[in-house]
Design a protein around this motif. Sequence first.
Motif, PDB file in Angstrom:
ATOM      1  N   THR A 174      38.649  37.487  34.652  1.00  0.00           N
ATOM      2  CA  THR A 174      39.842  38.239  35.050  1.00  0.00           C
ATOM      3  C   THR A 174      40.926  37.940  34.025  1.00  0.00           C
ATOM      4  O   THR A 174      40.851  36.935  33.312  1.00  0.00           O
ATOM      5  CB  THR A 174      40.339  37.829  36.448  1.00  0.00           C
ATOM      6  OG1 THR A 174      40.702  36.448  36.419  1.00  0.00           O
ATOM      7  CG2 THR A 174      39.266  38.060  37.493  1.00  0.00           C
TER       8      THR A 174
ATOM      9  N   LYS B  71      45.164  39.040  32.320  1.00  0.00           N
ATOM     10  CA  LYS B  71      46.387  39.852  32.191  1.00  0.00           C
ATOM     11  C   LYS B  71      46.794  39.855  30.722  1.00  0.00           C
ATOM     12  O   LYS B  71      46.752  38.818  30.066  1.00  0.00           O
ATOM     13  CB  LYS B  71      47.524  39.244  33.009  1.00  0.00           C
ATOM     14  CG  LYS B  71      47.323  39.275  34.502  1.00  0.00           C
ATOM     15  CD  LYS B  71      48.524  38.650  35.192  1.00  0.00           C
ATOM     16  CE  LYS B  71      48.320  38.627  36.699  1.00  0.00           C
ATOM     17  NZ  LYS B  71      49.449  38.013  37.407  1.00  0.00           N
TER      18      LYS B  71
ATOM     19  N   ASN C  22      49.850  41.652  28.123  1.00  0.00           N
ATOM     20  CA  ASN C  22      51.066  42.466  28.047  1.00  0.00           C
ATOM     21  C   ASN C  22      51.361  42.859  26.601  1.00  0.00           C
ATOM     22  O   ASN C  22      51.233  42.041  25.693  1.00  0.00           O
ATOM     23  CB  ASN C  22      52.263  41.690  28.602  1.00  0.00           C
ATOM     24  CG  ASN C  22      52.090  41.385  30.069  1.00  0.00           C
ATOM     25  OD1 ASN C  22      51.751  42.264  30.856  1.00  0.00           O
ATOM     26  ND2 ASN C  22      52.292  40.145  30.447  1.00  0.00           N
TER      27      ASN C  22
ATOM     28  N   ALA D 226      51.263  46.723  30.647  1.00  0.00           N
ATOM     29  CA  ALA D 226      50.665  45.521  31.242  1.00  0.00           C
ATOM     30  C   ALA D 226      49.259  45.841  31.750  1.00  0.00           C
ATOM     31  O   ALA D 226      49.072  46.781  32.532  1.00  0.00           O
ATOM     32  CB  ALA D 226      51.533  45.035  32.404  1.00  0.00           C
TER      33      ALA D 226
ATOM     34  N   GLU E 161      45.815  44.446  33.724  1.00  0.00           N
ATOM     35  CA  GLU E 161      45.317  43.427  34.643  1.00  0.00           C
ATOM     36  C   GLU E 161      43.920  43.871  35.069  1.00  0.00           C
ATOM     37  O   GLU E 161      43.734  45.017  35.469  1.00  0.00           O
ATOM     38  CB  GLU E 161      46.247  43.321  35.858  1.00  0.00           C
ATOM     39  CG  GLU E 161      45.965  42.113  36.699  1.00  0.00           C
ATOM     40  CD  GLU E 161      47.084  41.851  37.705  1.00  0.00           C
ATOM     41  OE1 GLU E 161      48.180  42.428  37.560  1.00  0.00           O
ATOM     42  OE2 GLU E 161      46.826  41.091  38.645  1.00  0.00           O
TER      43      GLU E 161
END
Lengths: 112, 150
Positions: free
Chosen positions: B3, B5, B7, B68, B70
């Motif tokens: 997983t 994230k 940006n 962003a 995710e």
Amino acid sequence: MSFEVEIKEGIAVVAVTAGRLDASVAPELKKVVSNVIDDGTSRIMLDLQRVQFMDSSGLGAVISSFKLTGQKGEFVICNMNEAVKEIFELTHMDRLFDIYPNADEGFQKMCA
Amino acid sequence: METGKINLSIDSDIRQVQHVGEAVRVLCSHLELAGAKPSSVELAVVEAINNSIEHAYRSESGNSVDVAFEYDADCLNIKIKDYGVPMPTSIAGQLSQEVIMPNGSVDMDGLPESGWGVQLLKSVCDEVSYQRIQSCNTLSLSFKLASVTA
């Protein structure tokens, strides 16, 4: 310049030399096609061989270019890669435009 | 499943958009997000950023567009944020409408030269939604990921 124009047997082959036909390049396509028509050639083949990516602005410029050729003109497209073909398929433009797998086939068809 | 994230942020200059587009394509290829075709994700992000620059910032540079990412095993969610004027209702309204593409009998001279961006967004994403909170516009794009079985 993001485009090259070659006149062969009364047909203007407009080749996009940029790898992307997007919002930063699309206005230039309209100008190039407009200039070609002003110079007396309304049979146009758009060669997308080097285009790896197209967005909705690029698609809009292609539609605009087609309209500029008018009813007496002719506008065909050749050499789409898979990503560009997908844009045409998603918008159903593949059903509306004359599209050829390569420049030779497009040229032969226009000369027939 | 990994997983993560990520940006990114760019100036509201239409010439900068291609850099994010290319980064997105490489990122999707590298992460091997099954079910999220890199070229489709790139197209969606480019359309969303173009929308921010052209409508929220009226094609003026010097403003920020934030992207962003995710992702987890099930979904890739991408949020495109700008801080300009709200999305025009004519465009926001299209987000909740069914995509209708022209059929083969349409008059070519009547084809619109603009307005294809939202249609493409809706075609390639599993979900698209828009929110304006205070002075921030957020366009959320979602791609369902295919489960990978051994």
